[in-house]
Design a protein around this motif. Sequence first.
Motif, PDB file in Angstrom:
ATOM      1  N   UNK A  15       0.847  -1.191   0.000  1.00 17.71           N
ATOM      2  CA  UNK A  15       0.000   0.000   0.000  1.00 17.71           C
ATOM      3  C   UNK A  15       0.886   1.246   0.000  1.00 17.71           C
ATOM      4  N   UNK A  16       0.953   1.914  -1.150  1.00 12.77           N
ATOM      5  CA  UNK A  16       1.860   3.054  -1.291  1.00 12.77           C
ATOM      6  C   UNK A  16       1.516   4.193  -0.323  1.00 12.77           C
ATOM      7  N   UNK A  17       0.218   4.431  -0.104  1.00 12.80           N
ATOM      8  CA  UNK A  17      -0.175   5.487   0.842  1.00 12.80           C
ATOM      9  C   UNK A  17       0.357   5.180   2.240  1.00 12.80           C
ATOM     10  N   UNK A  18       0.227   3.903   2.626  1.00 14.19           N
ATOM     11  CA  UNK A  18       0.702   3.514   3.959  1.00 14.19           C
ATOM     12  C   UNK A  18       2.221   3.654   4.053  1.00 14.19           C
ATOM     13  N   UNK A  19       2.901   3.298   2.972  1.00 16.74           N
ATOM     14  CA  UNK A  19       4.374   3.384   2.983  1.00 16.74           C
ATOM     15  C   UNK A  19       4.815   4.840   3.103  1.00 16.74           C
ATOM     16  N   UNK A  20       4.171   5.713   2.322  1.00 15.36           N
ATOM     17  CA  UNK A  20       4.604   7.112   2.298  1.00 15.36           C
ATOM     18  C   UNK A  20       4.114   7.905   3.510  1.00 15.36           C
ATOM     19  N   UNK A  21       3.150   7.316   4.245  1.00 16.79           N
ATOM     20  CA  UNK A  21       2.678   7.995   5.464  1.00 16.79           C
ATOM     21  C   UNK A  21       3.756   7.978   6.539  1.00 16.79           C
ATOM     22  N   UNK A 187      17.128   7.657   5.887  1.00 16.75           N
ATOM     23  CA  UNK A 187      15.815   7.331   5.330  1.00 16.75           C
ATOM     24  C   UNK A 187      14.933   6.758   6.444  1.00 16.75           C
ATOM     25  N   UNK A 188      13.684   7.154   6.446  1.00 17.63           N
ATOM     26  CA  UNK A 188      12.802   6.791   7.550  1.00 17.63           C
ATOM     27  C   UNK A 188      12.633   5.272   7.705  1.00 17.63           C
ATOM     28  N   UNK A 189      12.583   4.548   6.587  1.00 11.97           N
ATOM     29  CA  UNK A 189      12.403   3.081   6.672  1.00 11.97           C
ATOM     30  C   UNK A 189      13.675   2.405   7.183  1.00 11.97           C
ATOM     31  N   UNK A 190      14.825   2.875   6.737  1.00 12.12           N
ATOM     32  CA  UNK A 190      16.086   2.336   7.245  1.00 12.12           C
ATOM     33  C   UNK A 190      16.221   2.648   8.746  1.00 12.12           C
ATOM     34  N   UNK A 191      15.831   3.858   9.138  1.00 13.74           N
ATOM     35  CA  UNK A 191      15.917   4.248  10.550  1.00 13.74           C
ATOM     36  C   UNK A 191      15.044   3.363  11.432  1.00 13.74           C
ATOM     37  N   UNK A 192      13.821   3.081  10.976  1.00 17.61           N
ATOM     38  CA  UNK A 192      12.919   2.228  11.753  1.00 17.61           C
ATOM     39  C   UNK A 192      13.461   0.809  11.850  1.00 17.61           C
ATOM     40  N   UNK A 193      14.069   0.340  10.774  1.00 11.82           N
ATOM     41  CA  UNK A 193      14.644  -1.004  10.784  1.00 11.82           C
ATOM     42  C   UNK A 193      15.787  -1.087  11.805  1.00 11.82           C
ATOM     43  N   UNK A 194      16.668  -0.083  11.800  1.00 14.31           N
ATOM     44  CA  UNK A 194      17.784  -0.093  12.758  1.00 14.31           C
ATOM     45  C   UNK A 194      17.246  -0.026  14.190  1.00 14.31           C
ATOM     46  N   UNK A 195      16.208   0.787  14.405  1.00 11.95           N
ATOM     47  CA  UNK A 195      15.594   0.863  15.742  1.00 11.95           C
ATOM     48  C   UNK A 195      15.045  -0.496  16.172  1.00 11.95           C
ATOM     49  N   UNK A 196      14.339  -1.174  15.245  1.00 10.27           N
ATOM     50  CA  UNK A 196      13.769  -2.501  15.554  1.00 10.27           C
ATOM     51  C   UNK A 196      14.859  -3.487  15.949  1.00 10.27           C
ATOM     52  N   UNK A 197      15.958  -3.449  15.206  1.00  7.83           N
ATOM     53  CA  UNK A 197      17.037  -4.419  15.446  1.00  7.83           C
ATOM     54  C   UNK A 197      17.662  -4.181  16.823  1.00  7.83           C
ATOM     55  N   UNK A 198      17.956  -2.914  17.105  1.00 13.11           N
ATOM     56  CA  UNK A 198      18.606  -2.591  18.384  1.00 13.11           C
ATOM     57  C   UNK A 198      17.673  -2.818  19.578  1.00 13.11           C
ATOM     58  N   UNK A 199      16.374  -2.551  19.381  1.00 12.38           N
ATOM     59  CA  UNK A 199      15.419  -2.649  20.486  1.00 12.38           C
ATOM     60  C   UNK A 199      15.201  -4.089  20.938  1.00 12.38           C
ATOM     61  N   UNK A 200      15.319  -5.045  20.009  1.00  9.20           N
ATOM     62  CA  UNK A 200      14.995  -6.431  20.349  1.00  9.20           C
ATOM     63  C   UNK A 200      15.961  -6.979  21.396  1.00  9.20           C
ATOM     64  N   UNK A 201      15.400  -7.658  22.398  1.00  7.19           N
ATOM     65  CA  UNK A 201      16.235  -8.111  23.515  1.00  7.19           C
ATOM     66  C   UNK A 201      16.990  -9.406  23.207  1.00  7.19           C
ATOM     67  N   UNK A 202      16.560 -10.144  22.191  1.00  5.49           N
ATOM     68  CA  UNK A 202      17.161 -11.463  21.922  1.00  5.49           C
ATOM     69  C   UNK A 202      18.448 -11.305  21.104  1.00  5.49           C
ATOM     70  N   UNK A 203      19.544 -11.916  21.583  1.00  7.40           N
ATOM     71  CA  UNK A 203      20.838 -11.651  20.946  1.00  7.40           C
ATOM     72  C   UNK A 203      20.878 -12.085  19.487  1.00  7.40           C
ATOM     73  N   UNK A 204      20.142 -13.125  19.146  1.00  6.91           N
ATOM     74  CA  UNK A 204      20.231 -13.593  17.757  1.00  6.91           C
ATOM     75  C   UNK A 204      19.515 -12.650  16.797  1.00  6.91           C
ATOM     76  N   UNK A 205      18.566 -11.849  17.312  1.00 11.39           N
ATOM     77  CA  UNK A 205      17.847 -10.927  16.424  1.00 11.39           C
ATOM     78  C   UNK A 205      18.755  -9.793  15.932  1.00 11.39           C
ATOM     79  N   UNK A 206      19.742  -9.431  16.737  1.00 12.29           N
ATOM     80  CA  UNK A 206      20.713  -8.433  16.263  1.00 12.29           C
ATOM     81  C   UNK A 206      21.463  -8.997  15.065  1.00 12.29           C
ATOM     82  N   UNK A 207      21.876 -10.264  15.197  1.00 14.61           N
ATOM     83  CA  UNK A 207      22.552 -10.930  14.082  1.00 14.61           C
ATOM     84  C   UNK A 207      21.645 -11.029  12.854  1.00 14.61           C
TER      85      UNK A 207
END
Length: 380
Positions: A15-21, A187-207
């Motif tokens: 959904x392009x509208x959702x992506x660009x929102x 870029x906002x999508x890259x920033x959210x991805x990096x936030x998700x990775x760092x926020x996760x408590x499980x060590x393998x999710x960083x990998x």
Amino acid sequence: MSEQIETSDRGDVNDLDAILAITNTDVDEAVHAVRDNADAIFTWDYEKGKRPALNKLYEKAKGAQWNGETDLDWSIDVDQEALVEQVGVANGPEDLMAFGIDIYGTVLEGWGHAEWKEHQIQTQNWSLSQFLHGEQGALVCTAKIVETVPWIDAKYYAATQVMDEARHVEVFAKYLDTKLSGHYPINTHLGLLLDDIITDSRWDMTYLGMQIMVEGLALAAFGMAHQTTPDPLLKQLLRYVMSDEARHVAFGVLSLKEFYDDLSEAELFERQEFAFEAAMRMRNRFLQQEVWERLGVDVKDAIKIFAKPDEVKNQDPFQQLLFSKIVPNCKKLGLLDANDGWLRKRFDTLGVMQFEFADNTGEEYLAFDAVTADREAAGA
Ligand SMILES: [Fe+2]
Ligand SMILES: [Fe+2]
């Protein structure tokens, strides 16, 4: 399990509208804080080489360190405009038709040589800026892995990667500052991805987020940039960075293979979902929405012409190629086929399953080693 899959099987990923929102809310922020939710793990088991593949990678990394100041030839003059002309600049709609892109009747119909040239310059500034921000993400993630991974061989190797990533941030920042003509915020999508990775408590999710998804894509994207740039300095820089990145992806594959072999289907499903969400964020980042904003073009109108994310099947061969490292590595980890091939089906909708049988980076990293090859050629 099936209920879990259904709820996550959302239909809105195109959904392009959702992506660009989703936009960057604070482009002027000087620092960005993310809670990393993890315990720092000490191990008292110092026996080195219990994981021989990781130990081999660590020894390789120690010998493959290079210096971003002295091993690259920064005296090379970079004329960004001349390089863009050398690659080729469109003069109008008829030139784009040759690539099957029809811009007649769109907001870009009136664009001539000057506008397309500026677009290419801004695209390069944007791309290198995102490489830079991604590298800082890797620096922070790898420092977290040093803290959270329970194996001494992995802590040792991750420590070498922290140094590698510092060097990558350093050389991309220097190239942007001294050779190009502008910076972009993350870029906002890259920033959210990096936030998700760092926020996760499980060590393998960083990998999984960083070493498999972000660095897997980076290895492919750097490879494409390396092939297409006529600038000898950027070519050399990317070749050296790729030597390190191939090792980093191998580190992820070798570490997670051991860990994922013992996970249940339910636990693997959480990893499959995480991998697919990361893939979506990375695909969306390549819409380059910030470039269109800076050029004063309606973002949605422009993106509709090129990216067509509303199409069910991705037809863009360049976007597909970005997944050429991710898909075989996910296969090696068992993530494609767990839970009745949940991730395989989703990657198929992205049109990227042709890479399933490509080499996985757990085995091919030595082929990327430009640093050792150059030293041997120089007789060092
Ligand atoms: Fe890196
Ligand atoms: Fe890396």
